[in-house]
Design a protein around this motif. Structure first.
Motif, PDB file in Angstrom:
ATOM      1  N   CYS A 196       4.702   2.277   7.434  1.00 54.53           N
ATOM      2  CA  CYS A 196       3.942   1.052   7.122  1.00 54.53           C
ATOM      3  C   CYS A 196       2.589   1.071   7.825  1.00 54.53           C
ATOM      4  N   VAL A 197       1.499   0.893   7.075  1.00 58.52           N
ATOM      5  CA  VAL A 197       0.156   0.997   7.660  1.00 58.52           C
ATOM      6  C   VAL A 197      -0.410  -0.340   8.149  1.00 58.52           C
ATOM      7  N   SER A 198       0.438  -1.376   8.204  1.00 58.99           N
ATOM      8  CA  SER A 198       0.016  -2.685   8.716  1.00 58.99           C
ATOM      9  C   SER A 198      -1.172  -3.272   7.966  1.00 58.99           C
ATOM     10  N   CYS A 199      -1.232  -3.053   6.656  1.00 62.32           N
ATOM     11  CA  CYS A 199      -2.354  -3.590   5.899  1.00 62.32           C
ATOM     12  C   CYS A 199      -2.165  -5.078   5.617  1.00 62.32           C
ATOM     13  N   ASN A 200      -0.946  -5.556   5.817  1.00 62.39           N
ATOM     14  CA  ASN A 200      -0.633  -6.979   5.628  1.00 62.39           C
ATOM     15  C   ASN A 200      -0.819  -7.504   4.212  1.00 62.39           C
TER      16      ASN A 200
ATOM     17  N   THR B  78       0.829  -1.209   0.000  1.00 60.41           N
ATOM     18  CA  THR B  78       0.000   0.000   0.000  1.00 60.41           C
ATOM     19  C   THR B  78       0.865   1.262   0.000  1.00 60.41           C
TER      20      THR B  78
ATOM     21  N   GLU C  89       5.423  -7.229   7.216  1.00 64.98           N
ATOM     22  CA  GLU C  89       4.807  -6.196   8.061  1.00 64.98           C
ATOM     23  C   GLU C  89       5.504  -6.164   9.416  1.00 64.98           C
TER      24      GLU C  89
ATOM     25  N   PHE D 250       9.306   3.654  -0.687  1.00 72.15           N
ATOM     26  CA  PHE D 250       8.938   2.719   0.380  1.00 72.15           C
ATOM     27  C   PHE D 250       9.057   1.297  -0.179  1.00 72.15           C
TER      28      PHE D 250
HETATM   29  S1  SF4 Z   1       1.881  -3.991   5.853  1.00 71.21           S
HETATM   30 FE1  SF4 Z   1       3.245  -4.553   4.169  1.00 71.21          FE
HETATM   31  S2  SF4 Z   1       2.114  -4.014   2.332  1.00 71.21           S
HETATM   32 FE2  SF4 Z   1       1.140  -2.905   4.032  1.00 71.21          FE
HETATM   33  S3  SF4 Z   1       2.167  -0.903   4.110  1.00 71.21           S
HETATM   34 FE3  SF4 Z   1       3.278  -2.270   5.512  1.00 71.21          FE
HETATM   35  S4  SF4 Z   1       4.935  -3.116   4.273  1.00 71.21           S
HETATM   36 FE4  SF4 Z   1       3.450  -2.269   2.833  1.00 71.21          FE
END
Ligand code: SF4
Ligand code: SF4
Lengths: 310, 258
Positions: free
Chosen positions: B109-113, B74, B126, B82
């Protein structure tokens, strides 16, 4: 009536958001359950599951927090199903379940803290954690809903938005991706199915599982605004009047950054943001007020009136 | 000759000359642009182990550099710099100085996995992002990121009382990060909230900030978690060495280097 009554009575874990800013989701979930003859018993003395934050301090504390909720439901209340309407809670309980079944380190830490805290340690497999979507889908189902529709959603154009935590990572949802009838992690459809049964017209929405930046909604608001705007504009481009949500974090993220996108970036969108439980509730004949549509920040009362729902 | 994939080269490593004379021969024109060869003066042979010692970084050794994480990311779509795959590479090779160049964006990192979903080797990228952000802070390369401050405000409240009250978390966060409560979009949000919320609900929300919601009988759980946190902090210090506080750059050279 055709229904399985599989989840007729479940332990209800609302979580912090539904007690705070997402009260309309809590109220509409309860009202919908009542209208459908499903019973909810709130988990006693529940605690926060750790949300998106505690895991970044230490994932094992998060596992403990979630395990305590399941332990109370199982050991103190005798439940074998816990229903959580919040994607974050649902995800964390699932993750804890997985870690306790597969990771010795997590098991040890949870045992140690539970013992000191003076309650029984949760053991993997004691409860099944389900989302509010599973709850309606598996106990009432599309046919059951159709039979009960009092006010059809009347072709309301809906983009179904599921977000991240309901589908990712795949390994904590072993029941998903099991072929026909099961939920899909790449193209989820449970919410689509239910809303369609209630008379909605689901639009072809490509960003069902895109990220709204909820984890950094305040700490990196520029990024979140970009991600949300992307979702809102894609929904509008798909012809949606409404984005249906099934998570309080996604819901408030969309509402908040819809305003921020307008104020900071000058990009205005008109699509309305409504909880799926509110939409189903109205279809079951509950008033828009009863399901808290007037409490949403995204103001959709006029649209509901236009559709004959309010 | 044009340099292909020029965007992959850091601008400071590209040297161009208007007029270039080598051994008395004018080679300006096609030959005027050079890529400076890179010298990596310092390896940190323990870098991978250090990241592995932090929660989330455990599986970094499994990576086979397929790039699926970056491809699905993302944040990569928002900012092409990034690049989880690249950072994992740098960590595994011990290129500390190279990794540190991106220190100000890794926490985003938004932890969207999506990466975790796409990774064929179960690296959980992540988690590696979170571990790396913590490592940067632990080593004094970065101050606490806004997201780290948010995590702390949140977790402190959960550990203390068992539950959170979202209004209070937001307020504490905005205060600790010195943000104004008068940002126009925040005001607009509160206005809309006031317009639609019934007085009763506003009262409940207001009261919640005074009578803080807490889980009944939480005390023993709180103490047990605090004991665990203490043990774990000691273990992290064993693996990474003591925490180094971030110092704001002061001299003009330091500021330029930032
Ligand atoms: S969780 Fe993974 S895909 Fe989502 S923003 Fe973080 S590094 Fe990128
Ligand atoms: S997807 Fe997994 S294996 Fe591929 S580069 Fe990323 S971390 Fe490595």
């Amino acid at each position: 009536m055709s229904e399985t009554k599989k989840y007729k009575k479940v332990a209800y874990y609302p979580g912090c958001a539904l007690e705070g800013t997402a009260q309309p989701y809590d109220h509409s979930t309860k009202a919908l359950g009542k209208a459908l003859g499903l019973e909810l018993e709130e988990v006693k003395n529940w605690n926060c599951c750790g949300a998106m934050e505690v895991k970044n301090i230490d994932p094992k504390i998060q596992t403990y927090l979630s395990s305590r909720v399941m332990s109370i439901a199982a050991n103190e209340m005798g439940h074998d199903v816990v229903m959580a309407p919040c994607n974050g809670c649902y995800h964390n309980l699932k993750k804890a379940e997985y870690d306790l079944a597969h990771d010795e380190g997590s098991k040890e830490v949870v045992e140690k803290i539970s013992k000191k805290a003076g309650h029984e340690t949760y053991k993997a497999g004691q409860v099944e954690t389900i989302h509010a979507l599973d709850w309606i889908k598996d106990s009432i189902g599309e046919e059951g809903l159709k039979e009960r529709v009092k006010n059809s959603l009347n072709g309301m154009k809906i983009a179904n938005y599921y977000g991240c935590m309901y589908v990712r990572p795949r390994h904590i949802f072993p029941e998903k991706d099991q072929g026909p009838g099961s939920e899909s992690t790449s193209a989820p459809h449970f919410m689509d199915d239910l809303l369609e049964a209630a008379g909605a017209e689901n639009v072809d929405f490509p960003l069902k599982t895109a990220c709204c930046g909820g984890a950094h909604t305040l700490s990196d608001s520029d990024t979140s605004t970009k991600l949300v705007l992307n979702i809102l504009e894609a929904a509008e481009a798909s012809g949606a009047e409404v984005i249906a949500t099934e998570c309080p974090t996604c819901h408030s993220g969309l509402e908040m950054h819809q305003i921020r996108a307008e104020k900071v970036l000058g990009r205005k969108t008109n699509v309305k943001i409504v909880y799926f439980t509110q939409l189903l509730g109205m279809a079951m004949g509950l008033s828009a007020k009863k399901v808290g549509v007037h409490q949403n920040i995204s103001d959709s009362m006029d649209l509901m009136k236009e559709k004959g729902l309010a | 000759m044009p340099i292909h994939e020029k965007h992959l080269i850091r601008p400071e490593n590209l040297v161009s000359h208007e007029n270039l004379v080598i051994d008395g021969i004018d080679v300006s024109g096609d030959w005027s642009t050079f890529i400076r060869s890179r010298v990596v003066p310092d390896y940190n042979e323990n870098l991978q182990e250090e990241i592995e010692a932090l929660p989330g970084g455990e599986f970094i050794h499994r990576c086979w550099q397929c790039g699926s994480c970056t491809n699905s990311c993302t944040m990569n779509a928002v900012n092409p710099d990034f690049n989880p795959r690249y950072w994992i590479y740098l960590i595994r090779m011990g290129f500390e100085s190279e990794l540190v160049r991106d220190k100000d964006i890794i926490w985003q990192c938004v932890s969207c996995n999506k990466c975790t979903y796409a990774c064929p080797r179960d690296v959980v990228p992540e988690g590696v992002m979170k571990a790396t952000a913590h490592w940067l802070e632990h080593k004094g390369y970065t101050p606490k990121s806004p997201s780290m401050v948010f995590d702390e405000v949140f977790s402190e409240q959960v550990i203390e009382r068992g539950k959170i009250e979202d209004g209070e978390v937001v307020l504490n966060f905005l205060t600790r990060t010195h943000q104004k409560l008068t940002q126009p979009w925040l005001i607009e949000m509160v206005k809309r909230l006031m317009k639609h919320l019934p007085v009763k609900m506003l009262a409940t929300l207001g009261l919640a900030t005074i009578f803080k919601p807490r889980t009944k009988g939480w005390g023993p759980a709180r103490d047990a978690i605090k004991d665990y946190v203490k043990e774990r902090d000691e273990a992290a210090t064993d693996a990474l060495g003591p925490h180094i506080a971030y110092k704001k750059p002061e001299t003009p050279e330091q500021i330029a280097a930032e």
